[in-house]
Each structure stands twice: as structure tokens, then as C-alpha cells.
Scaffold this motif. Structure first.
Motif, mmCIF file in Angstrom:
data_model
loop_
_atom_site.group_PDB
_atom_site.id
_atom_site.type_symbol
_atom_site.label_atom_id
_atom_site.label_comp_id
_atom_site.label_asym_id
_atom_site.label_seq_id
_atom_site.Cartn_x
_atom_site.Cartn_y
_atom_site.Cartn_z
ATOM 1 N N GLU A 119 26.180 -30.490 -29.267
ATOM 2 C CA GLU A 119 27.520 -29.927 -29.152
ATOM 3 C C GLU A 119 27.471 -28.428 -28.890
ATOM 4 O O GLU A 119 26.494 -27.741 -29.187
ATOM 5 C CB GLU A 119 28.336 -30.205 -30.404
ATOM 6 C CG GLU A 119 27.819 -29.560 -31.675
ATOM 7 C CD GLU A 119 28.684 -29.924 -32.882
ATOM 8 O OE1 GLU A 119 29.932 -29.809 -32.795
ATOM 9 O OE2 GLU A 119 28.105 -30.317 -33.911
ATOM 10 N N ASN A 122 33.042 -26.519 -27.426
ATOM 11 C CA ASN A 122 34.095 -27.291 -26.769
ATOM 12 C C ASN A 122 33.752 -28.746 -26.496
ATOM 13 O O ASN A 122 34.644 -29.545 -26.240
ATOM 14 C CB ASN A 122 34.452 -26.630 -25.430
ATOM 15 C CG ASN A 122 34.867 -25.188 -25.593
ATOM 16 O OD1 ASN A 122 35.948 -24.899 -26.100
ATOM 17 N ND2 ASN A 122 34.004 -24.272 -25.177
ATOM 18 N N VAL A 123 32.481 -29.100 -26.542
ATOM 19 C CA VAL A 123 32.024 -30.425 -26.140
ATOM 20 C C VAL A 123 31.143 -31.008 -27.233
ATOM 21 O O VAL A 123 30.311 -30.303 -27.815
ATOM 22 C CB VAL A 123 31.237 -30.361 -24.805
ATOM 23 C CG1 VAL A 123 30.736 -31.739 -24.400
ATOM 24 C CG2 VAL A 123 32.103 -29.759 -23.703
ATOM 25 N N LYS A 157 37.302 -31.456 -30.101
ATOM 26 C CA LYS A 157 36.458 -31.133 -28.954
ATOM 27 C C LYS A 157 36.505 -32.317 -27.994
ATOM 28 O O LYS A 157 36.887 -33.428 -28.375
ATOM 29 C CB LYS A 157 34.998 -30.909 -29.379
ATOM 30 C CG LYS A 157 34.767 -29.759 -30.319
ATOM 31 C CD LYS A 157 33.275 -29.599 -30.617
ATOM 32 C CE LYS A 157 33.020 -28.423 -31.539
ATOM 33 N NZ LYS A 157 31.565 -28.193 -31.743
ATOM 34 N N LEU A 158 36.076 -32.091 -26.780
ATOM 35 C CA LEU A 158 35.911 -33.187 -25.831
ATOM 36 C C LEU A 158 34.679 -33.990 -26.215
ATOM 37 O O LEU A 158 33.576 -33.451 -26.290
ATOM 38 C CB LEU A 158 35.749 -32.634 -24.413
ATOM 39 C CG LEU A 158 35.512 -33.682 -23.320
ATOM 40 C CD1 LEU A 158 36.731 -34.566 -23.132
ATOM 41 C CD2 LEU A 158 35.127 -32.995 -22.007
ATOM 42 N N GLN A 159 34.871 -35.285 -26.491
ATOM 43 C CA GLN A 159 33.741 -36.162 -26.800
ATOM 44 C C GLN A 159 33.257 -36.876 -25.536
ATOM 45 O O GLN A 159 34.063 -37.333 -24.724
ATOM 46 C CB GLN A 159 34.140 -37.228 -27.824
ATOM 47 C CG GLN A 159 34.234 -36.754 -29.247
ATOM 48 C CD GLN A 159 34.312 -37.931 -30.211
ATOM 49 O OE1 GLN A 159 33.300 -38.594 -30.466
ATOM 50 N NE2 GLN A 159 35.496 -38.184 -30.728
ATOM 51 N N ILE A 160 31.932 -36.997 -25.422
ATOM 52 C CA ILE A 160 31.316 -37.791 -24.355
ATOM 53 C C ILE A 160 30.439 -38.824 -25.035
ATOM 54 O O ILE A 160 29.541 -38.463 -25.821
ATOM 55 C CB ILE A 160 30.470 -36.938 -23.396
ATOM 56 C CG1 ILE A 160 31.204 -35.672 -22.965
ATOM 57 C CG2 ILE A 160 30.029 -37.767 -22.190
ATOM 58 C CD1 ILE A 160 32.404 -35.895 -22.109
ATOM 59 N N SER A 179 38.304 -38.099 -25.182
ATOM 60 C CA SER A 179 36.932 -38.576 -25.021
ATOM 61 C C SER A 179 36.723 -39.276 -23.682
ATOM 62 O O SER A 179 37.639 -39.895 -23.130
ATOM 63 C CB SER A 179 36.583 -39.560 -26.150
ATOM 64 O OG SER A 179 37.373 -40.733 -26.071
ATOM 65 N N LEU A 197 30.300 -31.073 -16.333
ATOM 66 C CA LEU A 197 31.353 -30.315 -16.991
ATOM 67 C C LEU A 197 30.996 -28.828 -17.014
ATOM 68 O O LEU A 197 29.816 -28.472 -17.109
ATOM 69 C CB LEU A 197 31.524 -30.764 -18.443
ATOM 70 C CG LEU A 197 31.781 -32.238 -18.741
ATOM 71 C CD1 LEU A 197 31.707 -32.467 -20.247
ATOM 72 C CD2 LEU A 197 33.125 -32.675 -18.193
ATOM 73 N N GLY A 201 34.190 -27.656 -21.187
ATOM 74 C CA GLY A 201 34.641 -29.030 -21.112
ATOM 75 C C GLY A 201 35.431 -29.386 -19.868
ATOM 76 O O GLY A 201 35.796 -30.546 -19.670
#
Length: 239
Positions: A119, A122-123, A157-160, A179, A197, A201
């Protein structure tokens, strides 16, 4: 550095190589979110490539642990009740190691160093995502970041994530959890996906590579029907 995140490879080595051609090492941090192994025809080669790439690029490359790496680790370490890996792709993976004259135990130490997440501000990237149920980093938690199939919670946060194969060509964005699921089912004959990205993000690009037929057709088997068991001994698979 921007981010290039690759989904579940599952032994689809030739497809993986095609997607890796899109990586720009000078400007992009590479993150693979787990499940390099099992299902496809070339798990040993995907492991070997990842191991060598990590050795060369060190801090700009991150290979996360998926549930299939976790099953493989437990089996190779001879842990109790770890034989279920054999029925989840491990049997074929061990056959492939023998066919390619590679030793799976050589990679065990490295597999054990694989982190469960990556992480920045932001991600947030992990194999199966954050459910909010139990401890997310407990490797035995069925709803943790290795195994979760429940809906994701919003983590700020943006989840991947990967882990749960999608049926379509494209990865799926869910606004409620902010996500992306980028597992587009490479081993099912669909696609292997990478997502680019900015470090904040912002989406740059989605790349989907059709599964190379060599990775999934005519599953490789050994005439001898032998694999290595979790005590380092040969065992017959013919009975």
C-alpha cells in the motif's frame, strides 16, 4: 513512480510474458497480487521468472502472496493437513517442476517472504481484499486477505484485488468498496489483466491479454506419474 498491477497468473507463463512486455521498469513499480502457481501448464516457469525479476529489480517489484502460494508453502513445509493443495492444482504443479528439472524447495524461502499486501497513501493491494471480518492478516482466517470471498469494505483507499475470477473480458470496479477486481480468469482461457495507476490511484490504462493456448491446453503429465511429496520423496500418482 506509477503502478503496474498484475492479476492472478496461475501458471499461464506465455500469457504472463506478453503482459510483462507492457511493464516500463524505469517509470513503474510492478506489483503482482498473488496466485502465480497452479491450474495452468507452467507454474515452475512463472515462479522462476518472478524470482529472477525480484532479484534484479528488488525494491521496485513486489510479488504478493496468494492463497495458492500459501497452500504450496504449507505442503512443502510438511505441515499437517496440507495435502489438500494437491487437489487444488498442486499435483500438476509438482509434476511440472519435475518435468522442467526444477526444485520447488529452492523457492520455498522466497515464497515465505512474500508479503500479504502492498500500500501507499492512496492504494491498497492484496490478493483477496478486506472483508472487515476477523483479522485480515491472519493466514487462517477464511475472510482474510488470502481467502476472502465476501464483499469488500471501504478502506479509505482504492483497493486492487484478484482471487475471484470474473467471467468477462474486463476487470470490475465497485464504487461501494472503491475497489477493482482484476482476476479475469487466465487459467479458464479468458484473459490476464494488468492495470496501470498513478500513485494517487488515478486510472491510466487497463491491459487485457487473451490466454495463450499453450498455457492451458493438453495438460502436461509425466509418463512416470511421479511427483515430490512434502518430505522431499518421490510418490506415485498412478494409483
Amino acid at each position: 513512480m506509477s503502478l503496474f498491477i498484475i492479476g492472478d497468473v496461475h501458471g499461464c507463463f506465455h500469457t504472463y510474458l506478453k503482459l510483462m512486455d507492457h511493464w516500463e521498469p524505469k517509470t513503474e513499480t510492478l506489483i503482482q497480487l498473488g496466485d502465480l502457481v497452479d491450474r495452468g501448464n507452467f507454474s515452475p516457469l512463472t515462479i522462476r521468472l518472478a524470482f529472477e525479476v525480484k532479484k534484479v529489480f528488488k525494491n521496485s517489484v513486489h510479488f504478493l502472496r496468494g492463497n495458492h502460494e500459501q497452500m504450496m508453502i504449507r505442503y512443502l513445509q510438511g505441515e499437517p493437513n496440507s495435502e489438500h493443495w494437491l487437489e487444488n492444482g498442486g499435483r500438476e504443479t509438482l509434476e511440472q517442476f519435475k518435468a522442467h528439472k526444477l526444485d520447488p524447495y529452492f523457492y520455498l524461502g522466497w515464497l515465505n517472504t512474500m508479503p500479504l499486501s502492498w500500500e501507499n497513501k492512496n492504494v491498497l493491494i492484496s490478493h483477496a481484499g478486506f472483508s472487515g471480518v476477523g483479522s485480515p492478516f491472519d493466514i487462517h482466517n477464511p475472510d482474510g486477505v488470502l481467502w476472502n470471498r465476501k464483499p469488500l469494505i471501504h478502506m479509505g483507499k482504492l483497493q486492487i484485488i484478484g482471487h475471484t475470477p470474473l467471467t468477462g473480458t474486463n476487470p470490475e470496479y465497485l464504487e461501494a468498496s472503491n475497489s477493482w477486481n482484476i482476476d479475469t480468469g487466465a487459467y479458464k482461457g479468458n484473459y490476464l489483466t494488468g492495470i496501470k495507476l498513478k500513485k494517487d490511484g488515478t486510472l491510466i490504462e487497463v491491459i487485457t491479454i487473451p490466454t495463450d493456448p499453450r498455457d492451458i491446453e493438453h495438460k502436461n503429465t509425466l509418463p512416470t506419474g511421479m511427483v515430490i511429496n512434502n518430505k522431499g520423496q518421490n510418490i506415485s500418482l498412478s494409483n
